[in-house]
Write an enzyme that holds these catalytic residues in place. Structure first.
Site, PDB file in Angstrom:
ATOM      1  N   SER A 267     -31.113   9.118  -2.947  1.00 59.27           N
ATOM      2  CA  SER A 267     -32.159   8.332  -3.585  1.00 59.27           C
ATOM      3  C   SER A 267     -33.554   8.725  -3.131  1.00 59.27           C
ATOM      4  O   SER A 267     -34.519   8.554  -3.885  1.00 59.27           O
ATOM      5  CB  SER A 267     -31.924   6.844  -3.326  1.00 59.27           C
ATOM      6  OG  SER A 267     -31.811   6.607  -1.937  1.00 59.27           O
ATOM      7  N   HIS A 325     -36.942   5.527   0.467  1.00 54.67           N
ATOM      8  CA  HIS A 325     -37.401   5.398  -0.920  1.00 54.67           C
ATOM      9  C   HIS A 325     -38.914   5.598  -1.009  1.00 54.67           C
ATOM     10  O   HIS A 325     -39.414   6.332  -1.868  1.00 54.67           O
ATOM     11  CB  HIS A 325     -37.031   4.026  -1.466  1.00 54.67           C
ATOM     12  CG  HIS A 325     -35.564   3.829  -1.641  1.00 54.67           C
ATOM     13  ND1 HIS A 325     -35.026   2.694  -2.214  1.00 54.67           N
ATOM     14  CD2 HIS A 325     -34.500   4.615  -1.325  1.00 54.67           C
ATOM     15  CE1 HIS A 325     -33.721   2.789  -2.242  1.00 54.67           C
ATOM     16  NE2 HIS A 325     -33.377   3.940  -1.701  1.00 54.67           N
TER      17      HIS A 325
END
Length: 375
Positions: A267, A325
């Site tokens: 991610s 992230h």
């Protein structure tokens, strides 16, 4: 939309039971000692328990912080990013050179085929009749697969390779005798002795099928746009560098807060791709598969994701690696705004050096080394 998960207590599955190492004698002695000293100072008991908890892998007490452990990951992040873009520039040169040479060879073959066109039809007709039914079916199947592959965009073809690698790593997690190696090299943890190589490998590592499907779906969705903007080689460099940079940001936050633990997932790299596309095309309309009636701009989506991860980081949510992230989003935003001009547009000296090394100083102008119309 994406998720880099924190792995909890996986290492506990592989620790030997104390009785398997030491027998049962020590386990029987401990209660006897406690019975003989009923008036023992409780403060000393708490001190001993706290000391034991500090060394226990599942303890909630944060281990000691060692900022010096981040020096090697920092050097690795800078070096890996530079090598990634350098390799991407050379691969683009080789790719353009190969396409030019292939086009020239096809032009020569086309001239020869014009003279033999009348004989080709009869030759191939006889060749087809000599094949068995199984061979004919295999040829038809290969033709269908080739047509399917040719309809895919360059971005989709490139991302299929990334998805294949993630699938292989996911299968390796299911092999029992590979568990120790997977934990060592395919999970990133600033407290581990192996800190640099997992910064790359953990970006291809997923333990959950749903986790991998979510990340790969987002990557597939933006694949055509990002590769059309950057090109295949530059996209791969951005994807890999974003994964490493996001892991380094995760290392910093874990070390600063003392919440050390392993993480894995693509991610961080996916957030880099998403941020790059949303920064370059902020007015593009996006939607959610399960809510087709809801649409929003790419710029709004990026702001919402950054706000969500910022809140999660500040409040200490531990289900996702919010620092990774944010690191990926920061790298994608920085690269589109400044990094492309600082890195990719200044690759010409490296390409010329590679060209002279391959062809000699008398060779022509290097393909792909001049101006690039992308981004």
């Amino acid at each position: 939309m994406t998720s880099r998960v924190l792995v909890k207590n996986i290492s506990c599955e592989f620790s030997l039971h104390p009785q398997q190492r030491c027998g049962f004698r020590k386990a029987q002695r401990k209660p006897e000692i406690r019975k003989e000293n009923p008036e023992q100072n409780p403060a000393s008991d708490l001190g001993e328990a706290a000391a034991k908890k500090k060394t226990h892998p599942g303890s909630s007490v944060p281990p000691p912080r060692k900022p010096g452990q981040l020096f090697r990951p920092l050097v690795f992040t800078v070096g890996f990013t530079g090598c990634s873009f350098g390799a991407a520039a050379i691969l683009q040169y080789e790719s353009v050179k190969f396409r030019v040479e292939t086009a020239m060879e096809e032009a020569k073959e086309e001239k020869l085929k014009k003279h033999e066109q009348s004989h080709d039809t009869a030759y191939w007709h006889n060749w087809w009749n000599q094949l068995s039914d199984f061979q004919k079916q295999m040829i038809v199947l290969m033709s269908v697969v080739d047509d399917w592959w040719s309809r895919k965009t360059e971005g989709q073809k490139t991302v299929m390779g990334v998805i294949a690698l993630n699938t292989v790593v996911l299968c390796c997690w299911r092999i029992p005798y590979m568990q120790r190696s997977m934990l060592k090299y395919f999970t990133s943890n600033p407290a581990s002795k192996t800190r640099c190589l997992p910064m790359v490998l953990s970006s291809f590592s997923h333990y959950s099928i749903l986790h991998m499907m979510a990340n790969m779906y987002v990557l597939w969705t933006f694949s055509t746009s990002v590769v059309s903007l950057l090109g295949r080689e530059q996209f791969l460099a951005v994807y890999l560098s974003g994964g490493v940079f996001s892991t380094f940001i995760s290392y910093i936050c874990k070390t600063a807060t003392g919440r050390l633990g392993p993480s894995l997932g693509a991610s961080g790299a996916v957030m880099t791709v998403l941020a790059a596309v949303c920064t370059k095309m902020p007015e593009a309309q996006l939607g959610i598969v399960l809510l087709p009636m809801l649409s929003f701009t790419a710029g709004t989506a990026l702001k919402a994701l950054v706000a969500f991860d910022t809140v999660g980081l500040l409040l200490g949510w531990r289900m996702l690696d919010h620092a990774a992230h944010l690191g990926g989003a920061l790298f994608g935003l920085w690269y589109i705004s400044y990094g492309h001009g600082l890195i990719w547009r200044k690759r010409e000296p490296l390409v010329k050096f590679w060209h002279d090394l391959r062809r000699g100083p008398s060779g022509g102008a290097p393909p792909g080394g001049g101006g690039d119309s992308r981004v």
